[in-house]
Scaffold this motif. Sequence first.
Motif, mmCIF file in Angstrom:
data_model
loop_
_atom_site.group_PDB
_atom_site.id
_atom_site.type_symbol
_atom_site.label_atom_id
_atom_site.label_comp_id
_atom_site.label_asym_id
_atom_site.label_seq_id
_atom_site.Cartn_x
_atom_site.Cartn_y
_atom_site.Cartn_z
ATOM 1 N N LEU A 139 0.983 -1.320 -0.006
ATOM 2 C CA LEU A 139 0.033 -0.074 0.044
ATOM 3 C C LEU A 139 0.966 1.153 0.031
ATOM 4 C CD1 LEU A 139 -3.057 0.633 0.011
ATOM 5 C CD2 LEU A 139 -2.705 0.690 2.844
ATOM 6 N N ASP A 140 0.513 2.088 -0.919
ATOM 7 C CA ASP A 140 1.518 3.288 -1.223
ATOM 8 C C ASP A 140 0.728 4.434 -1.617
ATOM 9 O OD1 ASP A 140 4.092 4.654 -1.339
ATOM 10 O OD2 ASP A 140 3.568 4.690 -3.750
ATOM 11 N N LYS A 141 0.971 5.643 -0.833
ATOM 12 C CA LYS A 141 0.075 6.632 -1.013
ATOM 13 C C LYS A 141 1.098 7.889 -1.156
ATOM 14 C CE LYS A 141 -3.426 9.768 1.272
ATOM 15 N NZ LYS A 141 -4.256 9.890 2.469
ATOM 16 N N GLN A 142 0.863 8.883 -2.302
ATOM 17 C CA GLN A 142 1.466 9.829 -2.604
ATOM 18 C C GLN A 142 0.644 11.093 -3.054
ATOM 19 O OE1 GLN A 142 3.925 7.887 -5.949
ATOM 20 N NE2 GLN A 142 5.765 8.226 -4.490
ATOM 21 N N VAL A 143 1.518 12.101 -3.227
ATOM 22 C CA VAL A 143 0.400 13.394 -3.305
ATOM 23 C C VAL A 143 1.368 14.504 -4.389
ATOM 24 C CG1 VAL A 143 1.715 14.629 -1.458
ATOM 25 C CG2 VAL A 143 -0.638 15.288 -2.001
ATOM 26 N N ARG A 144 0.476 15.260 -4.990
ATOM 27 C CA ARG A 144 1.110 16.416 -5.806
ATOM 28 C C ARG A 144 0.317 17.867 -5.570
ATOM 29 N NH1 ARG A 144 0.300 13.950 -11.800
ATOM 30 N NH2 ARG A 144 -2.045 14.005 -11.761
ATOM 31 N N ASN A 145 0.870 18.915 -5.935
ATOM 32 C CA ASN A 145 0.322 19.985 -5.761
ATOM 33 C C ASN A 145 -0.088 20.652 -7.333
ATOM 34 O OD1 ASN A 145 -0.579 22.838 -5.490
ATOM 35 N ND2 ASN A 145 0.532 23.048 -3.679
ATOM 36 N N GLU A 146 -1.340 20.378 -7.838
ATOM 37 C CA GLU A 146 -1.843 20.502 -8.948
ATOM 38 C C GLU A 146 -1.908 22.182 -9.279
ATOM 39 O OE1 GLU A 146 -6.162 20.545 -11.045
ATOM 40 O OE2 GLU A 146 -5.278 18.700 -10.877
ATOM 41 N N THR A 147 -2.340 22.976 -8.268
ATOM 42 C CA THR A 147 -2.266 24.366 -8.580
ATOM 43 C C THR A 147 -0.611 24.834 -8.751
ATOM 44 O OG1 THR A 147 -4.202 24.863 -6.942
ATOM 45 C CG2 THR A 147 -2.739 26.678 -7.373
ATOM 46 N N MET A 148 0.112 24.194 -7.848
ATOM 47 C CA MET A 148 1.722 24.468 -8.387
ATOM 48 C C MET A 148 2.327 24.088 -9.341
ATOM 49 S SD MET A 148 2.137 27.156 -6.045
ATOM 50 C CE MET A 148 3.961 26.992 -5.924
ATOM 51 N N GLY A 149 1.363 23.282 -10.242
ATOM 52 C CA GLY A 149 2.242 22.675 -11.526
ATOM 53 C C GLY A 149 2.839 21.566 -11.228
ATOM 54 N N GLU A 150 2.941 20.855 -10.200
ATOM 55 C CA GLU A 150 3.706 19.619 -9.932
ATOM 56 C C GLU A 150 3.305 18.323 -10.818
ATOM 57 O OE1 GLU A 150 4.946 20.482 -5.264
ATOM 58 O OE2 GLU A 150 3.640 18.887 -5.935
ATOM 59 N N LYS A 151 4.184 17.857 -11.640
ATOM 60 C CA LYS A 151 3.662 16.728 -12.305
ATOM 61 C C LYS A 151 3.771 15.264 -11.973
ATOM 62 C CE LYS A 151 2.870 19.538 -15.888
ATOM 63 N NZ LYS A 151 1.645 19.971 -16.313
ATOM 64 N N ASP A 152 4.738 15.271 -10.801
ATOM 65 C CA ASP A 152 4.938 13.910 -10.408
ATOM 66 C C ASP A 152 4.498 13.767 -9.028
ATOM 67 O OD1 ASP A 152 6.618 13.056 -12.602
ATOM 68 O OD2 ASP A 152 8.424 14.158 -11.720
ATOM 69 N N TYR A 153 4.181 12.555 -8.531
ATOM 70 C CA TYR A 153 3.483 12.496 -7.168
ATOM 71 C C TYR A 153 4.926 11.889 -6.137
ATOM 72 C CZ TYR A 153 -1.302 11.589 -8.788
ATOM 73 O OH TYR A 153 -2.572 11.782 -9.238
ATOM 74 N N GLN A 154 4.555 12.531 -5.164
ATOM 75 C CA GLN A 154 5.670 12.295 -3.951
ATOM 76 C C GLN A 154 5.085 11.956 -2.479
ATOM 77 O OE1 GLN A 154 7.506 15.795 -5.180
ATOM 78 N NE2 GLN A 154 5.913 17.015 -4.436
ATOM 79 N N THR A 155 5.800 11.716 -1.676
ATOM 80 C CA THR A 155 5.220 11.565 -0.476
ATOM 81 C C THR A 155 4.946 12.748 0.398
ATOM 82 O OG1 THR A 155 7.655 11.335 0.608
ATOM 83 C CG2 THR A 155 6.694 9.153 -0.199
ATOM 84 N N THR A 156 5.524 14.037 -0.058
ATOM 85 C CA THR A 156 5.041 15.090 0.797
ATOM 86 C C THR A 156 5.044 16.275 -0.342
ATOM 87 O OG1 THR A 156 5.573 16.511 2.705
ATOM 88 C CG2 THR A 156 7.661 15.472 1.411
ATOM 89 N N THR A 157 4.436 17.286 0.136
ATOM 90 C CA THR A 157 4.238 18.386 -0.690
ATOM 91 C C THR A 157 3.834 19.732 0.071
ATOM 92 O OG1 THR A 157 3.458 19.516 -2.833
ATOM 93 C CG2 THR A 157 1.885 18.335 -1.598
ATOM 94 N N THR A 158 4.177 20.680 -0.444
ATOM 95 C CA THR A 158 3.580 22.063 0.097
ATOM 96 C C THR A 158 2.437 22.846 -0.400
ATOM 97 O OG1 THR A 158 6.073 22.503 0.935
ATOM 98 C CG2 THR A 158 4.417 24.467 1.030
ATOM 99 N N VAL A 159 1.631 23.169 0.124
ATOM 100 C CA VAL A 159 0.303 23.796 -0.331
ATOM 101 C C VAL A 159 0.086 25.214 0.494
ATOM 102 C CG1 VAL A 159 -0.604 21.610 -0.578
ATOM 103 C CG2 VAL A 159 -1.324 22.822 1.472
ATOM 104 N N HIS A 160 -0.887 25.743 -0.104
ATOM 105 C CA HIS A 160 -1.210 27.147 0.211
ATOM 106 C C HIS A 160 -2.897 27.108 0.303
ATOM 107 C CE1 HIS A 160 2.467 27.122 -2.211
ATOM 108 N NE2 HIS A 160 2.932 27.671 -1.427
#
Length: 276
Positions: A29-50
């Motif tokens: 089981l693996d969970k990842q995230v990306r910030n679409e608003t900031m234009g991130e293309k790749d999923y990762q284990t952590t991201t920064t949001v606003h």
Amino acid sequence: DNLAEGGTDQIAGAEDATKILIHKKQVALDKQVRNETMGEKDYQTTTTVHPDDTIDYRIRFSADDKMTDKISTTELQDTLPKGLTLVPDSILIKYSDGTSEKASDLKAVKLHALTAGQHADIEYQVKVAHDQIPDIDLKNTVTSKTAIADSTTVLRGATDATVKSAKPAKGQITFHYIDWATGSPIGAKAVTVKGLIGKPVSEAALADVSGHQDPNQIRPANIPSYVPVDYTDQADLSTAKFYRIKDVDPLITATPQDYTFRYERSRLAMTRYRLT
């Protein structure tokens, strides 16, 4: 864990070698995230949001390629923390065999049966709260309960992805105004808007527009003796495609943008006479 798969080892008190078959990892089981608003293309284990950002999550549930048993059902549960809201109708389950289906509730996601080597991706979007406090970790854990066919075995798993909140981020859009015949700048030459990412230019504050101009009077601008004819959102004007003129209201993004409006000189002049 100290035995190789299919290997042998001596057990204290046993007269014969004991052979133990070990499945180290039947499901993952693996969970990842990306910030679409900031234009991130790749999923990762952590991201920064606003505040007001849109972020994408992807949960991958996979069966070990050496599994001999068939997974009959898998139930997943994901509870979002305060500050994150699910975007309606955004949950999509994509199976490795090419099929897909929608789900409506993160608290009760059920997967089809899987065999060795197969996987399923659960993708969904969430919105960050408008009043989200910065410098807080928004961590949510997904759990799984998997039943093995023809067996009483139930496998459980858990994983999480971390979202770090930050102060609102700003991006920049520059509007250019040029003479269609000469290519030279005219009027205000260029107007820059620095606003919150994800917001349209029309919602920018006067303080965020160069010269404190009205953001609704610059796209295109009203330039005396000139008429706007077309525009482009491409920076290289030598290869840019121009579109029929209209009021544009682009969203501010993390990547700087340029809009260029081309104008022609007015061909109609009006003179006022006084009759005596």
